[in-house]
Design a protein around this motif. Structure first.
Motif, PDB file in Angstrom:
ATOM      1  N   LEU A  71       4.929  -5.068 -12.609  1.00 44.70           N
ATOM      2  CA  LEU A  71       5.847  -3.960 -12.875  1.00 44.70           C
ATOM      3  C   LEU A  71       5.251  -2.638 -12.408  1.00 44.70           C
ATOM      4  N   TYR A  72       3.952  -2.463 -12.636  1.00 43.57           N
ATOM      5  CA  TYR A  72       3.251  -1.253 -12.195  1.00 43.57           C
ATOM      6  C   TYR A  72       3.336  -1.080 -10.680  1.00 43.57           C
ATOM      7  N   ILE A  73       3.092  -2.145  -9.938  1.00 44.50           N
ATOM      8  CA  ILE A  73       3.138  -2.063  -8.478  1.00 44.50           C
ATOM      9  C   ILE A  73       4.540  -1.708  -8.005  1.00 44.50           C
ATOM     10  N   LEU A  74       5.563  -2.287  -8.624  1.00 38.70           N
ATOM     11  CA  LEU A  74       6.943  -1.991  -8.233  1.00 38.70           C
ATOM     12  C   LEU A  74       7.261  -0.515  -8.427  1.00 38.70           C
ATOM     13  N   PHE A  75       6.823   0.057  -9.543  1.00 39.83           N
ATOM     14  CA  PHE A  75       7.056   1.484  -9.781  1.00 39.83           C
ATOM     15  C   PHE A  75       6.207   2.336  -8.847  1.00 39.83           C
ATOM     16  N   LEU A  76       4.969   1.901  -8.594  1.00 44.43           N
ATOM     17  CA  LEU A  76       4.081   2.666  -7.718  1.00 44.43           C
ATOM     18  C   LEU A  76       4.658   2.751  -6.308  1.00 44.43           C
TER      19      LEU A  76
END
Length: 274
Positions: A71-76
Motif C-alpha cells: 500500500l505504501y509503494i502504491l501511494f508513493l
C-alpha cells in the motif's frame, strides 16, 4: 544509542533518499517499483534459506508489514507522479513521527509533553510551508504525502514489535522482502493485467534501487532491536536533507530558502516528537 548505531542509521537515511530519488526519476514508476520488489526478493532468498526461521510469534507482524508496504509503494508512486522529490519527500518522512506520536496518544492514552506539542506544531507548520514552494503539486500532493507518511508510521510500529519477537532481525527482514516480492507483483497484475515486466529501460535502475532499499531496511530493522524506536525514527528523518539536495543537484529541482527552511522546521519537529 551507541555511536555505531547512530552512524549506520544516518547512512541508511542517506541511502533511503537515494532509492527514492531513483524511483522518482523512473519512467514507469509502478513497473519500476515492482521490478525493485522482485530484485529485493531474489537478494533476500539465500538469507531466508540460510538463516533460522523467525520465531512464530513474529509471523503475523511480518505478513501484515509486507502487505502494508505494498500500500505504501502504491501511494508513493502516486505522489511522485504529481510533485517533485524535494517538496513531498520531507512531508512524507516528517509526518511519520507525527503519526506515531498521535497514534500512541489515541491508542494507549500517552500524554503529550510540551516538546511533543511543539514538535507537532513544527511538523505541521513545515508541511504547510511546503505548499508555498514551486512544483509542489498543490494540496493534492501534500495530502497524498501525509497519507503516505501515515502508512510508513503504521509499518514502522509493526516492524518495531515484530523484529524484537523474531529472534533474528536479519531473518525477519529477509522474509518480509520475500513476501513483499510476491505481493507487489500481484498488485501490479491486479492493476495493469498481465503486462510484460521483462527487460525495460528502468531495469538496471530498479535493481540498483532494490539493492539500496533492502540494505537500508536491514540496517534499520537491526537498529530497532538495539535502541528505542523514537530516536531511530528521528535520525531517519535526516534523509529529508539528502533528498532535497539530491533533487537539487541531480534532478534540477529548485533549492529555495522557503524549501530549506521548511525542511529544517520539519526536522526540528521530528526530533522533538522522538
Amino acid at each position: 544509542m551507541s555511536a555505531g548505531v547512530v552512524g549506520l542509521v544516518l547512512v541508511a537515511a542517506v541511502l533511503h533518499a537515494g532509492w527514492n530519488a531513483l524511483l522518482h526519476g523512473g519512467g514507469d514508476q509502478l513497473r519500476m517499483a515492482t521490478l525493485m520488489s522482485i530484485a529485493t526478493a531474489v537478494i533476500a532468498l539465500p538469507f531466508a534459506l540460510l538463516l533460522p526461521l523467525p520465531d512464530r510469534a513474529s509471523w503475523p507482524y511480518l505478513l501484515i508489514s509486507a502487505a502494508v508496504q505494498v500500500l505504501y509503494i502504491l501511494f508513493l508512486v502516486r505522489v511522485y507522479r504529481v510533485a517533485d522529490l524535494g517538496s513531498v519527500y520531507p512531508v512524507i518522512r516528517g509526518s511519520v513521527p507525527l503519526f506515531v506520536t498521535l497514534g500512541a496518544t489515541i491508542a494507549v492514552g500517552e500524554q503529550l509533553s510540551p516538546p511533543m506539542l511543539l514538535g507537532i506544531g513544527l511538523v505541521s507548520f513545515g508541511t504547510m510551508a511546503m505548499l508555498g514552494g514551486k512544483d509542489n503539486g498543490g494540496l493534492k500532493a501534500m495530502t497524498l504525502a501525509v497519507v503516505t507518511g501515515g502508512i510508513i508510521a503504521l509499518y514502522t510500529v509493526i516492524d518495531g514489535v515484530g523484529a524484537r519477537l523474531a529472534g533474528n532481525p536479519h531473518a525477519y527482514t529477509a522474509w518480509i522482502f520475500l513476501v513483499f516480492g510476491v505481493l507487489m507483483p500481484a498488485a501490479f497484475v491486479a492493476l495493469r493485467g498481465i503486462s510484460p515486466l521483462g527487460y525495460a529501460p528502468e531495469l538496471h535502475t530498479a535493481v540498483l534501487a532494490g539493492v539500496i532499499q533492502i540494505l537500508t531496511y536491514a540496517v534499520v530493522i537491526w537498529a530497532f532491536t538495539l535502541s528505542p524506536l523514537g530516536p531511530i525514527s528521528a535520525l531517519r528523518q535526516t534523509s529529508v536533507v539528502a533528498a532535497t539536495l539530491i533533487g537539487w543537484r541531480f534532478r534540477g529541482e529548485s533549492l529555495s530558502a522557503l524549501r530549506l527552511g521548511a525542511c529544517a522546521v520539519i526536522l526540528a519537529g521530528a526530533a522533538l516528537l522522538s
